[in-house]
Design a protein around this motif. Structure first.
Motif, PDB file in Angstrom:
ATOM      1  N   ASN A   1     -11.262  30.965  71.297  1.00  0.00           N
ATOM      2  CA  ASN A   1     -11.639  29.819  70.469  1.00  0.00           C
ATOM      3  C   ASN A   1     -13.116  29.508  70.675  1.00  0.00           C
ATOM      4  N   VAL A   2     -13.834  29.339  69.588  1.00  0.00           N
ATOM      5  CA  VAL A   2     -15.252  28.988  69.671  1.00  0.00           C
ATOM      6  C   VAL A   2     -15.536  27.831  68.720  1.00  0.00           C
ATOM      7  N   VAL A   3     -16.126  26.790  69.249  1.00  0.00           N
ATOM      8  CA  VAL A   3     -16.679  25.710  68.432  1.00  0.00           C
ATOM      9  C   VAL A   3     -18.113  25.526  68.898  1.00  0.00           C
ATOM     10  N   ALA A   4     -19.046  25.982  68.096  1.00  0.00           N
ATOM     11  CA  ALA A   4     -20.464  25.893  68.439  1.00  0.00           C
ATOM     12  C   ALA A   4     -21.150  24.879  67.531  1.00  0.00           C
ATOM     13  N   ALA A   5     -22.115  24.202  68.088  1.00  0.00           N
ATOM     14  CA  ALA A   5     -22.908  23.228  67.331  1.00  0.00           C
ATOM     15  C   ALA A   5     -24.300  23.193  67.935  1.00  0.00           C
ATOM     16  N   ASP A   6     -25.165  22.368  67.384  1.00  0.00           N
ATOM     17  CA  ASP A   6     -26.543  22.336  67.867  1.00  0.00           C
ATOM     18  C   ASP A   6     -26.670  21.698  69.245  1.00  0.00           C
TER      19      ASP A   6
END
Length: 336
Positions: A228-233
């Protein structure tokens, strides 16, 4: 063993075709096509769907149809199944469907195979009928599928047309030691569902590598880890976006599934301590972070597991945020 760098690792997408609150499966399919085009432009290696049934928040039940939709919406990215639940289907039908896909989109179709029903037991019975125990024949059914794809089957009384003689890579998917042993014995690449079943991941890939038998399909072990990947700034924004995923897994734990929910500032009052603990155990291999933190965590994961490819799945409510997440992840891998 030499340490692999991120820039040496292939990166791919597992799209679980989740349906967000306020949307329909039709919206999901449009977003999937848009994401696949975006992923292709970013250098992702493959784009897979998983077969699920009787889930209002997951729209990938007709997996082969979706694969055709995405392959037709893109030009170069590999498209396939992660996976087709083979006990739900006659091997001949799978061979014909994927033979058709491979004929339409040559050199771009993957066939990942799983043993699980992809649903609850009642739905599995509705799908399989008198073949409810078909999972027990999974190894033999994989061999039957290989036979239908073989050019040598041209003299057979039952043939897959199209399908026969086509080069369609078969993958074994799994979340257990049994799948690892089967992939090793058959000399096939192995994709592990560490995005929801992390407990046996390390031992399974160790078993696979230790027992791998080279074949005409593959000369050395090849492992995909799905995470699972949730990337943001920023780390903070990534963790906020991840609350949609927390709510999704809370539904898995409680059996009270709902459409993918918008993110919240805090999960306090939404899930109980027991629900949180159960969900977090399933989410052990999850990466919720901004670019720098994501790079460090992903490199540590590669150092620890030495996998050949990362397949990221991302339950993110807003489509634009999901696109951005995959942009950040691609950048992390390309810069290494």
């Amino acid at each position: 063993m030499a340490t692999k760098q991120l820039k040496d690792i292939k990166f791919s997408v597992l799209d679980l075709a989740s349906v967000a609150q306020g949307q329909t499966p039709a919206d999901t399919f449009k977003n999937s096509a848009n994401l696949a085009q975006h992923a292709e432009s970013l250098g992702y290696n493959r784009y897979w769907f998983a077969e699920h049934h009787n889930m209002e928040n997951v729209a990938s039940s007709a997996t082969a149809v979706l694969i055709g939709h995405i392959a037709g919406s893109t030009n170069t990215i590999r498209v396939g199944s992660g996976g087709i639940m083979l006990p739900n289907h006659a091997p001949l039908i799978v061979a014909e469907q994927f033979g058709t896909l491979a004929s339409l989109y040559p050199g771009r179709i993957d066939l990942g195979l799983g043993r699980a029903p992809g649903s609850d037991q009642l739905t599995a019975m509705a799908i399989r009928g008198e073949n409810f125990a078909a999972a027990e024949h999974f190894p033999q059914d994989v061999q039957r599928l290989q036979m239908f794809f073989s050019a040598d089957n041209y003299t057979g009384k039952v043939r897959a047309i199209p399908g026969e003689g086509l080069d369609i890579p078969i993958w074994i998917l799994g979340s257990s030691h049994d799948s690892a042993r089967l992939a090793a014995a058959m000399g096939l690449p192995y994709a592990f569902a560490s995005h929801f079943a992390p407990a046996l991941f390390k031992t399974a890939i160790e078993i696979y590598r230790k027992n791998f038998q080279p074949s005409v399909h593959l000369d050395k072990p090849y492992v995909i880890a799905c995470v699972n990947v949730v990337a943001a700034d920023t780390d903070a924004e990534a963790n906020r976006l991840a609350t949609s995923l927390y709510q999704f897994f809370m539904g898995v734990v409680t059996g009270k599934r709902q459409l993918l929910q918008p993110p919240v500032d805090s999960m306090d009052g939404i899930w109980s301590y027991q629900e949180r603990q159960a969900a977090m155990q399933m989410l052990a291999y999850s990466f919720f972070a901004g670019p720098d933190t994501l790079k460090n965590k992903m490199q540590a994961f590669i150092d620890e597991t030495q996998v050949n490819e990362i397949m990221a799945t991302s339950h993110i409510f807003e489509h634009s945020a999901r696109l951005r997440s995959y942009e950040i992840l691609a950048d992390v891998f390309k810069k290494g």
